[in-house]
Enzyme design. Sequence first.
Site, PDB file in Angstrom:
ATOM      1  N   LYS A  12       0.815  -1.222   0.000  1.00  0.00           N
ATOM      2  CA  LYS A  12       0.000   0.000   0.000  1.00  0.00           C
ATOM      3  C   LYS A  12       0.854   1.281   0.000  1.00  0.00           C
ATOM      4  O   LYS A  12       2.064   1.236   0.267  1.00  0.00           O
ATOM      5  CB  LYS A  12      -0.923  -0.025   1.222  1.00  0.00           C
ATOM      6  CG  LYS A  12      -1.987  -1.139   1.174  1.00  0.00           C
ATOM      7  CD  LYS A  12      -2.972  -0.968   2.324  1.00  0.00           C
ATOM      8  CE  LYS A  12      -4.044  -2.043   2.309  1.00  0.00           C
ATOM      9  NZ  LYS A  12      -5.059  -1.807   3.357  1.00  0.00           N
ATOM     10  N   ARG A  88      -2.239 -14.498   4.438  1.00  0.00           N
ATOM     11  CA  ARG A  88      -2.986 -13.860   5.529  1.00  0.00           C
ATOM     12  C   ARG A  88      -2.255 -14.023   6.868  1.00  0.00           C
ATOM     13  O   ARG A  88      -2.228 -13.120   7.682  1.00  0.00           O
ATOM     14  CB  ARG A  88      -4.414 -14.396   5.593  1.00  0.00           C
ATOM     15  CG  ARG A  88      -5.217 -13.966   4.366  1.00  0.00           C
ATOM     16  CD  ARG A  88      -6.659 -14.356   4.429  1.00  0.00           C
ATOM     17  NE  ARG A  88      -7.385 -13.638   5.453  1.00  0.00           N
ATOM     18  CZ  ARG A  88      -7.733 -12.353   5.388  1.00  0.00           C
ATOM     19  NH1 ARG A  88      -7.404 -11.634   4.338  1.00  0.00           N
ATOM     20  NH2 ARG A  88      -8.401 -11.791   6.360  1.00  0.00           N
ATOM     21  N   HIS A 118      -2.243  -5.384   1.621  1.00  0.00           N
ATOM     22  CA  HIS A 118      -3.560  -6.017   1.462  1.00  0.00           C
ATOM     23  C   HIS A 118      -3.322  -7.418   0.935  1.00  0.00           C
ATOM     24  O   HIS A 118      -2.384  -7.642   0.174  1.00  0.00           O
ATOM     25  CB  HIS A 118      -4.413  -5.233   0.443  1.00  0.00           C
ATOM     26  CG  HIS A 118      -5.626  -6.001  -0.005  1.00  0.00           C
ATOM     27  ND1 HIS A 118      -6.789  -6.005   0.709  1.00  0.00           N
ATOM     28  CD2 HIS A 118      -5.818  -6.832  -1.066  1.00  0.00           C
ATOM     29  CE1 HIS A 118      -7.670  -6.799   0.094  1.00  0.00           C
ATOM     30  NE2 HIS A 118      -7.091  -7.305  -0.982  1.00  0.00           N
TER      31      HIS A 118
HETATM   32  P1  CMP Z   1      -7.498  -4.435   3.665  1.00  0.00           P
HETATM   33  O1  CMP Z   1      -7.064  -5.820   3.951  1.00  0.00           O
HETATM   34  O2  CMP Z   1      -6.862  -3.729   2.535  1.00  0.00           O
HETATM   35  O3  CMP Z   1      -9.090  -4.413   3.425  1.00  0.00           O
HETATM   36  C1  CMP Z   1      -9.882  -3.295   3.686  1.00  0.00           C
HETATM   37  C2  CMP Z   1      -9.151  -2.233   4.436  1.00  0.00           C
HETATM   38  O4  CMP Z   1      -9.973  -1.288   5.107  1.00  0.00           O
HETATM   39  C3  CMP Z   1      -8.334  -2.856   5.541  1.00  0.00           C
HETATM   40  O5  CMP Z   1      -7.262  -3.551   4.993  1.00  0.00           O
HETATM   41  C4  CMP Z   1      -7.980  -1.626   6.390  1.00  0.00           C
HETATM   42  O6  CMP Z   1      -6.780  -0.997   5.974  1.00  0.00           O
HETATM   43  C5  CMP Z   1      -9.142  -0.664   6.099  1.00  0.00           C
HETATM   44  N1  CMP Z   1      -9.947  -0.359   7.264  1.00  0.00           N
HETATM   45  C6  CMP Z   1     -10.148   0.866   7.792  1.00  0.00           C
HETATM   46  N2  CMP Z   1     -10.954   0.823   8.848  1.00  0.00           N
HETATM   47  C7  CMP Z   1     -11.289  -0.471   9.028  1.00  0.00           C
HETATM   48  C8  CMP Z   1     -12.098  -1.162   9.977  1.00  0.00           C
HETATM   49  N3  CMP Z   1     -12.730  -0.515  10.971  1.00  0.00           N
HETATM   50  N4  CMP Z   1     -12.212  -2.493   9.853  1.00  0.00           N
HETATM   51  C9  CMP Z   1     -11.597  -3.164   8.846  1.00  0.00           C
HETATM   52  N5  CMP Z   1     -10.802  -2.551   7.910  1.00  0.00           N
HETATM   53  C10 CMP Z   1     -10.655  -1.230   8.011  1.00  0.00           C
END
Ligand code: CMP
Length: 136
Positions: A12, A88, A118
């Site tokens: 990211k 993961r 991600h």
């Molecule tokens: P990612 O795995 O890229 O998928 C969605 C993204 O939303 C997550 O990582 C976080 O960086 C972002 N995010 C921001 N706020 C939240 C939250 N409250 N819960 C989950 N993801 C969040």
Amino acid sequence: MSNIERTLSIIKPDAVQRNLQDQIKQEFKNKGFEIIEEKKIHISKEEAEKFYKVHETKPFYNDLCKYLSSGPIIVLSLQRENAVMENRKLMGATNPIDAKEGTLRKKYGISIDKNSVHGSDSIDNAKIELDFFFNR
Ligand code: CMP
């Protein structure tokens, strides 16, 4: 039984900005991932909205899409046995505060938004997400 899969990883904007991409790529290789394809791109907010469409009803959706389009990212197609689950595990919990020692988000993440990487959350989503970036 071998169970070779591919998954999508995104390094990211917060990690690219700190020039952590080579270090993070080495972490994938150390864990047995092969990098099949990779590219550095800078997506628009509209593209980020498409990519994160599953989150469109969430309160953080707008900030999330603004953030993913705020600077260059590296998208990677990663391959190994059980790639989705292993990636993961390597990434750790979404919020770096909750991530276990040794995981990427613990080591490099700054906040729940700026969590450095991600990864696809299922085999089905891995196919969709890899298609999104590599077959368009
Ligand atoms: P990612 O795995 O890229 O998928 C969605 C993204 O939303 C997550 O990582 C976080 O960086 C972002 N995010 C921001 N706020 C939240 C939250 N409250 N819960 C989950 N993801 C969040």
